[in-house]
Every structure is written in C-alpha cells, then in structure tokens.
Write a protein that holds these residues in place. Sequence first.
Motif, short mmCIF file in Angstrom:
data_model
loop_
_atom_site.label_atom_id
_atom_site.label_comp_id
_atom_site.label_asym_id
_atom_site.label_seq_id
_atom_site.Cartn_x
_atom_site.Cartn_y
_atom_site.Cartn_z
N ILE A 94 -1.03 -22.56 6.63
CA ILE A 94 0.36 -22.39 7.06
C ILE A 94 1.26 -22.23 5.83
CG2 ILE A 94 2.32 -23.57 8.17
CD1 ILE A 94 0.28 -24.80 10.13
N VAL A 97 0.73 -18.85 4.48
CA VAL A 97 1.36 -17.83 5.34
C VAL A 97 2.86 -17.74 5.00
CG1 VAL A 97 2.08 -17.35 7.72
CG2 VAL A 97 -0.29 -17.89 7.23
N ARG A 98 3.49 -18.92 4.81
CA ARG A 98 4.91 -18.92 4.42
C ARG A 98 5.09 -18.20 3.09
NH1 ARG A 98 5.58 -24.91 4.48
NH2 ARG A 98 7.12 -24.57 2.87
N PHE A 101 4.93 -14.51 3.68
CA PHE A 101 6.14 -13.94 4.29
C PHE A 101 7.27 -13.82 3.26
CE2 PHE A 101 4.30 -14.79 8.53
CZ PHE A 101 4.60 -13.58 9.11
N TYR A 102 7.40 -14.84 2.41
CA TYR A 102 8.42 -14.75 1.35
C TYR A 102 8.06 -13.64 0.36
CZ TYR A 102 10.55 -19.10 2.98
OH TYR A 102 11.17 -20.05 3.73
N ASN A 104 6.42 -10.95 1.04
CA ASN A 104 6.77 -9.69 1.70
C ASN A 104 8.27 -9.43 1.65
OD1 ASN A 104 4.20 -8.88 2.39
ND2 ASN A 104 4.22 -9.95 4.35
N SER A 105 9.06 -10.50 1.82
CA SER A 105 10.52 -10.35 1.75
C SER A 105 10.93 -9.90 0.36
CB SER A 105 11.21 -11.67 2.04
OG SER A 105 10.71 -12.24 3.18
N SER A 108 9.96 -6.33 -0.19
CA SER A 108 10.88 -5.42 0.51
C SER A 108 12.23 -5.33 -0.23
CB SER A 108 11.03 -5.95 1.93
OG SER A 108 11.94 -5.25 2.64
N LEU A 109 12.69 -6.48 -0.70
CA LEU A 109 13.96 -6.54 -1.44
C LEU A 109 13.86 -5.74 -2.74
CD1 LEU A 109 16.70 -8.00 -1.30
CD2 LEU A 109 15.68 -9.92 -2.49
N ASN A 153 19.68 -13.74 -5.16
CA ASN A 153 18.79 -13.75 -3.99
C ASN A 153 17.32 -13.72 -4.41
OD1 ASN A 153 20.84 -13.86 -2.10
ND2 ASN A 153 21.05 -11.63 -1.99
N LEU A 156 16.30 -17.06 -5.74
CA LEU A 156 16.14 -18.08 -4.70
C LEU A 156 14.80 -17.95 -4.00
CD1 LEU A 156 17.48 -20.43 -3.17
CD2 LEU A 156 18.44 -18.77 -1.61
N ILE A 157 14.47 -16.72 -3.60
CA ILE A 157 13.19 -16.52 -2.89
C ILE A 157 12.02 -16.83 -3.84
CG2 ILE A 157 11.77 -14.89 -1.57
CD1 ILE A 157 14.36 -13.31 -0.97
N VAL A 160 11.54 -20.56 -4.20
CA VAL A 160 10.85 -21.16 -3.03
C VAL A 160 9.35 -20.89 -3.12
CG1 VAL A 160 10.58 -21.01 -0.53
CG2 VAL A 160 12.84 -21.09 -1.51
N ILE A 164 6.21 -23.45 -3.28
CA ILE A 164 5.09 -23.39 -2.32
C ILE A 164 3.77 -23.24 -3.07
CG2 ILE A 164 4.05 -22.07 -0.43
CD1 ILE A 164 6.81 -21.34 0.54
N PHE B 52 10.63 -11.32 9.85
CA PHE B 52 11.42 -12.10 8.90
C PHE B 52 11.60 -11.39 7.55
CE2 PHE B 52 11.31 -15.11 5.31
CZ PHE B 52 12.51 -15.77 5.51
N PRO B 53 10.54 -10.84 6.94
CA PRO B 53 10.75 -10.20 5.63
C PRO B 53 11.78 -9.07 5.68
CG PRO B 53 8.41 -10.53 6.03
CD PRO B 53 9.12 -10.85 7.32
N LEU B 56 15.34 -10.57 6.27
CA LEU B 56 15.82 -11.24 5.06
C LEU B 56 16.28 -10.23 4.01
CD1 LEU B 56 16.17 -13.78 3.29
CD2 LEU B 56 13.77 -13.63 2.68
N SER B 57 15.44 -9.24 3.76
CA SER B 57 15.81 -8.31 2.69
C SER B 57 17.02 -7.46 3.09
CB SER B 57 14.63 -7.43 2.27
OG SER B 57 14.32 -6.54 3.28
N THR B 60 20.34 -9.54 2.80
CA THR B 60 20.80 -9.75 1.42
C THR B 60 21.62 -8.57 0.89
OG1 THR B 60 18.70 -8.97 0.59
CG2 THR B 60 18.96 -11.35 0.76
N LEU B 65 22.08 -15.25 -0.21
CA LEU B 65 21.41 -16.19 0.70
C LEU B 65 22.12 -17.55 0.75
CD1 LEU B 65 17.74 -15.25 -0.15
CD2 LEU B 65 18.90 -14.84 2.01
N MET B 86 11.19 -20.64 8.29
CA MET B 86 11.28 -19.84 7.05
C MET B 86 12.70 -19.89 6.50
SD MET B 86 8.21 -18.69 6.68
CE MET B 86 8.40 -17.51 5.38
N LEU B 90 13.94 -21.84 3.02
CA LEU B 90 14.63 -21.05 1.99
C LEU B 90 16.01 -21.64 1.68
CD1 LEU B 90 14.18 -18.37 0.43
CD2 LEU B 90 15.37 -17.20 2.28
N MET B 111 6.23 -25.38 11.04
CA MET B 111 5.38 -24.95 9.92
C MET B 111 5.40 -25.93 8.73
SD MET B 111 6.19 -20.90 9.82
CE MET B 111 4.74 -20.29 8.96
#
Lengths: 258, 264
Positions: A94, A97-98, A101-102, A104-105, A108-109, A153, A156-157, A160, A164, B52-53, B56-57, B60, B65, B86, B90, B111
């Motif tokens: 878990i 997985v978090r 996801f971060y 991936n964020s 993407s950013l 931003n 921050l990500i 985190v 993790i 979510f990804p 989130l992106s 922003t 955030l 999530m 964050l 989670m």
Amino acid sequence: MNQLNKFREDISNVFKKGIKILVLSRALKSISLDLKLLAVNGIVQAGKIGSAQGQSLITLSGFLSDLPIQIAPELEDLESVSSDLARQLTVTSISIVRFLFYSNSLSSLLDDILIANKSSFRSTDFDLLNTQELNKLSKNKLLERTNQEEKKNIDLIAKVNINITYKSMDMLNKSLDLLSKAEQKILNLKRNGFIANYMGSNILIESSYLSTDQQSFIALVTNIRNIVDRLNTNLDEMNNDIKAAQNYLKYIIMSISN
Amino acid sequence: MKSEIIFESGDHKWVVFGRDPQKKNEVIDTNEFVIINNGEAMILDPGGIEIFPQVLSEITKYVSLEQIKTIFASHQDPDIASSLAMWLDLIPDIKIYCPWLWTGFLSHFGMGVNFTLNGIPDEGMEIKIGNQGSSVFAVPAHYCHSSGNYSIYDPKSRILFSGDIGAALIPIDYPLYVDDFASHIKYMEKFHLRWMPSTQHLRSWVRRVRAINPEVIAPQHGAIFAGANVTKFLDWLDNLEVGKYEMGAETTDINKTIWLKWKK
C-alpha cells in the motif's frame, strides 16, 4: 514510466508470494495431525505384539509420537511468521502504491512543465525512484525556467515521496527479516521430517523380524514416508517462494536506495 | 486531463477538471471542481485514486498545493473519494468534509494515512473554503443518489455543485456546457432512473434548489447546466419518476435462471 511499471510489478509479485507462503503454511497443519494419528497407531500396533520385539517397536513409536509434539509449535510459529509477513507485505505494498501514484503525479507535472518550456527532455529522463534525485528535483537544470509556485509543488510531492521511501525501506527490511525467520522454521521442520523418516526406517527393520503383524508396520511406515514427502514438497515450495520474494525485495530495496 | 475556468470575479474563481483523454476506458469520466477564494482552495469531489495523478498535476496549474485547505466529498463512491488518503498524505492540514453517515465507511480508503474526516450533519452546514474568506453551503441531497449526500452552493458565484444529480454518461469529446437540453436528456435519463432511488427525495431537492435559485448547476459527471437550462433541468427532474427500475418480465425470468442456479 517503464522503471515505475517494473517497480509496481515487483511489488505486486512480492505481495502474491507473501500470500502464497501464508496459504502453504496453513496447509501444513493437516500434516501435523496426520503424523500424530500415525504415531498413536504405531504404539497401538506395537502394544498388540506383547514380546521383546514389541517393546522395541513401542519405544520407536514413542519417539515417533514425540515428533508431532515438536513439529506442532514449529508449524504454529511458521504460520505466525507467514501471517506477519503477509500483513507486512500488504502494508508495504500500500505504501509503495502511494509512492507510485505520487511518482505518476510528479511525472505528469514534469512533462507538462517540460512541454510548456519546449524542452526535448521528458519525465522519463529523471530517476524518480532515487531519493537523491528527488531531493534536488526542483533545482534540476532542466527546470530552470519553472516558476517558484511550480517548484514549490514539485518540492512538496518529492518530499512526500522521500518520506514514503524511508518508511517503505524500513518495511521492506522488516519483510526480509520475516522471510529469514520463515526460512529458519522451514529448516527445523525439515529436520523433524528427516527424523520421522529415520524412525520409520527403524520401525521397518524391527518389524521385519516379526512373524505376524509385519504388514501393518509396513503400511505404517509407508504412510509416514508419504506424509514426510508431502511435508517436504510443501516446505520446498515455500522455500522457493521465500527465495523469489527475497530476490524481489532486494531488487526493490536496491532500486530505491541508490 | 482538461481544465477550464468557469467563473472568475475578483479573487474568486471556479475551475473544472475532466474529460481526461489519458484515463483508462473502464474508468468513468468525472468532473472535479476547485473553488479558489482569496488565495485558498477547496476541491469538490476530488475523484478516484486512478485519476489522482492527472488531477493533482492539473490542479497545480491553478494553485500551489499548500493553498488547498478543504476537500468536500458529496458521498461515499470510489469515483469521488478513493483518492482522499493521497490528498491527506500530501497536505496533512487539509480539512475533509463528507456526510457524517459515511465517515466510518470512507475511512476504509485510509491506506495507512492518518485519516480524520469532518462529518456534515443531515441538515447541511456552512463550510469555509479556506482558513479565511468565503464559505459555501452543503445542501442536503439525501437519497439523490446516496443515502447520505450533499450538493454545494456557492453564493458568490451562484454555482451549485450537484454531485451525481444531473450526471450524464457522455462521449469524451462532449462540450463542457449543455447546449440543447432536449438532446442531452438521452445521456442523463438512464443514469437517473437507475441511480436515483427516491422520487420523493428528488422532488424535495428540486424544491430546495429552486429556493436557492442558482445560475449554474454543475454535476460530477457530464455537462454543466447554465442559464435557461437550469430551469429546464429542474423541470425535467420534477417530472421524473425514479426508484422504479424494472427489468421487465422477460428479463426478470432470464435473470431468475441465473440467480437461482444455486438451488439446483
């Protein structure tokens, strides 16, 4: 994103191995009971003979009947370790997985920023699993033209994910410890299995001098061997899964600790 | 994921996120809304963990955030709330508001994160967008479709976020706003007939909304109603009999052969 996908796949595999180890450890319980029944059966058979030969068979069967008593706590320990392992791997999965996801964020950013800056680089050019890279991500030369808001931003990500990563590392190492414990329990159980087989062989030798009832001792020993074979097959399968899980875990730890 | 500002006046802004071309086909398309007021932001139905990804992106692009102070979850569905952990992980100071009825259930999305939820009472409540500045209002929408359910009304923009009420299953390239209401019905009708269990509660919601008199109604799936389409939409709902989903005798018999199989 191949690196992240591989990471996800490894975590998913190690999680599956953990569950399989737990299922196999639970299947061993019936073996302990079967051995106990056989040992009792051996004592009863030997008691029926009533001669000096009968006495040695009673002694041997007595040794055999002690084995399940020794095996039972080992099996319980193994089940408990396997259960802790499955729980630990679930929590770790878990957490990972978090992390994914971060990641991936972040990916993407970064792509949005790089595309907006008309850069030919993409997020795949960053090692988002690496804590050192995450630590200085917003200061990367490729993000020089990024505004302060976006850098905040990213920081921050990334922060985190670094947290993790440290927590996950701790969890992954705990999982490795549990796998080693399970390995040790399996060794102990195998030793008991070997002794059971040895006792069986002795019973077979002693019973070969009997004029009657030899057949029931042959059947008893065949049953002992079958049960020990079942035990060994399960333990070998568990061992293979433990080895595979260890390899996955070591690879995951290596991926995020460099 | 696409995003667009749908309202802007001074330091008050509404942004919609959705029509995500990157999302997997099996994942239902959702609209996420962000209200930005005085440099602080509130997310309405932040969406599922799968998207979510992207959310989130995309968010922003509009706010840092740290500016996100509040999240509102209209009900318990995974496409609305499975990403909550999530967001909390964050931004640990974020305040999450959701129906009190669902707090214990939503905590299953935890989670492993410290998961504190603020339950909205049945009668609704005022919710501050950030630590200072404007508020929005949680308007009861129980049984439309969930048994614990709210819409959000923002008096500054006069936008009503309606959650699943007004939801439509539309193609990915569908316009953001409903243009021709009559032709939009086909995308909404089945959704409402199946997902809304109570005509009585739907009528009651419509009465509340007519009293509020919003200029825009923004659902969590589909397209936004603005201007004359708001009234047309409310009129349509007022004539809709929901909670009477019937499969028809033939289908029921076919299904019976499936769900009575265990009896053999």
